[in-house]
Design an enzyme around this catalytic site. Structure first.
Site, short mmCIF file in Angstrom:
data_model
loop_
_atom_site.label_atom_id
_atom_site.label_comp_id
_atom_site.label_asym_id
_atom_site.label_seq_id
_atom_site.Cartn_x
_atom_site.Cartn_y
_atom_site.Cartn_z
N ASP A 32 0.84 -1.21 0.00
CA ASP A 32 0.00 0.00 0.00
C ASP A 32 0.87 1.25 0.00
OD1 ASP A 32 -2.34 1.41 -0.07
OD2 ASP A 32 -2.72 1.30 2.09
N ASN A 34 1.82 3.00 -3.04
CA ASN A 34 2.54 3.28 -4.29
C ASN A 34 2.02 4.57 -4.96
OD1 ASN A 34 3.77 0.84 -3.95
ND2 ASN A 34 2.61 -0.24 -5.54
N TRP A 37 2.91 7.66 -3.09
CA TRP A 37 4.37 7.86 -3.22
C TRP A 37 4.66 8.64 -4.50
CZ3 TRP A 37 8.12 6.50 -6.78
CH2 TRP A 37 9.45 6.49 -6.35
N ARG A 45 0.55 7.89 -11.10
CA ARG A 45 0.42 6.78 -10.15
C ARG A 45 1.18 5.54 -10.60
NH1 ARG A 45 -3.35 6.71 -6.22
NH2 ARG A 45 -3.77 4.49 -6.48
N HIS A 49 3.61 2.52 -8.86
CA HIS A 49 3.48 1.06 -8.93
C HIS A 49 4.79 0.44 -9.47
CE1 HIS A 49 -0.55 1.40 -7.66
NE2 HIS A 49 -1.04 1.87 -8.79
N THR A 78 -9.68 -8.31 -5.15
CA THR A 78 -10.89 -8.51 -5.96
C THR A 78 -11.69 -7.22 -6.06
OG1 THR A 78 -11.87 -9.43 -3.94
CG2 THR A 78 -11.21 -11.01 -5.62
N GLU A 79 -11.36 -6.25 -5.20
CA GLU A 79 -12.05 -4.95 -5.24
C GLU A 79 -11.29 -3.92 -6.07
OE1 GLU A 79 -11.71 -6.75 -2.23
OE2 GLU A 79 -13.73 -7.49 -2.68
N ASN A 80 -10.01 -4.18 -6.35
CA ASN A 80 -9.21 -3.17 -7.05
C ASN A 80 -9.60 -3.00 -8.52
OD1 ASN A 80 -6.20 -3.94 -5.14
ND2 ASN A 80 -7.68 -2.29 -4.84
N ARG A 83 -10.76 0.48 -9.77
CA ARG A 83 -9.87 1.58 -10.19
C ARG A 83 -9.99 1.79 -11.70
NH1 ARG A 83 -4.60 1.14 -6.24
NH2 ARG A 83 -5.80 0.66 -4.36
N ARG A 202 -6.40 -1.14 8.49
CA ARG A 202 -7.46 -2.11 8.21
C ARG A 202 -6.89 -3.23 7.36
NH1 ARG A 202 -9.64 2.83 5.42
NH2 ARG A 202 -8.67 2.83 3.37
C1 FPP Z 1 -5.45 -3.09 -0.05
O1 FPP Z 1 -6.00 -1.85 0.09
C2 FPP Z 1 -4.24 -2.96 -0.87
C3 FPP Z 1 -3.96 -3.79 -1.88
C4 FPP Z 1 -4.82 -4.91 -2.24
C5 FPP Z 1 -2.74 -3.56 -2.69
C6 FPP Z 1 -3.08 -2.73 -3.85
C7 FPP Z 1 -1.85 -2.47 -4.65
C8 FPP Z 1 -1.90 -2.19 -5.95
C9 FPP Z 1 -3.17 -2.10 -6.68
C10 FPP Z 1 -0.64 -1.92 -6.71
C11 FPP Z 1 -0.03 -3.19 -7.23
C12 FPP Z 1 1.03 -2.89 -8.20
C13 FPP Z 1 1.69 -3.81 -8.89
C14 FPP Z 1 2.66 -3.41 -9.91
C15 FPP Z 1 1.46 -5.25 -8.69
P1 FPP Z 1 -7.04 -1.21 -0.90
O2 FPP Z 1 -6.53 0.12 -1.28
O3 FPP Z 1 -7.35 -2.18 -2.00
O4 FPP Z 1 -8.32 -1.13 0.03
P2 FPP Z 1 -8.84 0.10 0.90
O5 FPP Z 1 -9.63 0.93 -0.05
O6 FPP Z 1 -9.65 -0.56 1.96
O7 FPP Z 1 -7.64 0.80 1.47
#
Ligand code: FPP
Length: 248
Positions: A32, A34, A37, A45, A49, A78-80, A83, A202
């Site tokens: 978390d 990236n 940063w 962004r 990464h 599974t929620e990302n 984005r 969290r």
């Molecule tokens: C959980 O918090 C964080 C993650 C699942 C990591 C997410 C990281 C990336 C998408 C970057 C990966 C990059 C590479 C190159 C593999 P969250 O932000 O999904 O959940 P939150 O909203 O509860 O904080």
């Protein structure tokens, strides 16, 4: 332990003794910070990464050097998928590229790679890169890097229940071991220490089953900056903890 078939290591069974608890066998990280940063430096962004993925090999080296044997890294949930498509596509490209270029070097240095998560709907190119990087990594006698990609703790439990149900109808006893052995992490010890850099406090759907007795460590430092000093701070905090597992 998530599995009856987990590797034998005295530390796995020895919870309670301070000497045994000094170095965690398995450390799980949330990758978390990236994006922030990059933003702080006026960069897009995806530059964050890129820095984040480049940092992984350094962290693996630090943990190996300190006697840790398993590292799980939460890289995409599974929620990302919520984005932007541009960010998601960019993350998958960076990850596939990293697996292709860094995977063989990690393997040569005794690191076994493993994917935790649902394969669908990950893009074919990323799946192929994951499969290549994880192939021939059977013996978990060195260091294991488990990559949680398209991973959700709730989805994992749903998938495990779906795998167990037909066998239950055949008479398999549904107990904690049966569920553990059906999780993506089957055969791995549970994380002893779960670290979340980046300031949030969290779990965000990470290792909901496996982290039942993990020690939690949260830091405001962003993942690409989570260097040697931060690793040592986290390991030191872990070594101070009294793990009781419900006992006295
Ligand atoms: C959980 O918090 C964080 C993650 C699942 C990591 C997410 C990281 C990336 C998408 C970057 C990966 C990059 C590479 C190159 C593999 P969250 O932000 O999904 O959940 P939150 O909203 O509860 O904080």
């Amino acid at each position: 332990m998530t599995s009856e078939t987990s590797p034998s290591d005295d530390r796995v069974n020895g919870a309670g003794s301070s000497a045994e608890a000094a170095v965690p066998l398995h450390v799980a990280f949330v990758m978390d910070g990236n994006g922030r940063w990059a933003t702080r430096q006026g960069l897009p962004r995806l530059a964050g990464h890129r820095a984040g993925i480049a940092h992984v090999e350094r962290v693996v080296g630090m943990l190996k050097h300190r006697g840790v044997r398993y590292m799980t890294l939460y890289m995409f949930s599974t929620e990302n998928w919520k984005r932007s498509k541009e960010e998601v596509d960019g993350i998958f490209e960076l990850l596939a590229d990293w697996l292709t270029h860094t995977g063989p070097r990690l393997r040569d240095s005794g690191v076994s790679l493993r994917h935790l998560g649902r394969r669908q709907p990950l893009p074919a190119a990323l799946l192929a890169a994951l499969d290549r990087a994880c192939a021939d990594c059977g013996a978990d006698d060195g260091f294991v890097l488990a990559m949680a990609v398209n991973y959700g703790g709730r989805a994992e439990i749903v998938d495990a229940v779906k795998a167990v149900l037909p066998r239950a109808e055949q008479g398999l006893q549904v107990d904690e071991a049966a569920i553990s052995n059906a999780l993506y992490t089957a055969g791995m010890p549970d994380p002893d220490l779960l670290v979340r850099p980046g300031g949030e406090v969290r779990l965000s759907n990470f290792m909901l089953w496996q982290a039942a007795y993990a020690e939690l460590y949260f830091s405001p430092v962003l993942w690409p900056d989570f260097g040697e000093d931060e690793i040592d701070r986290a390991l030191h905090a872990y070594a101070q903890r009294q793990r009781r597992f419900g006992g006295l």
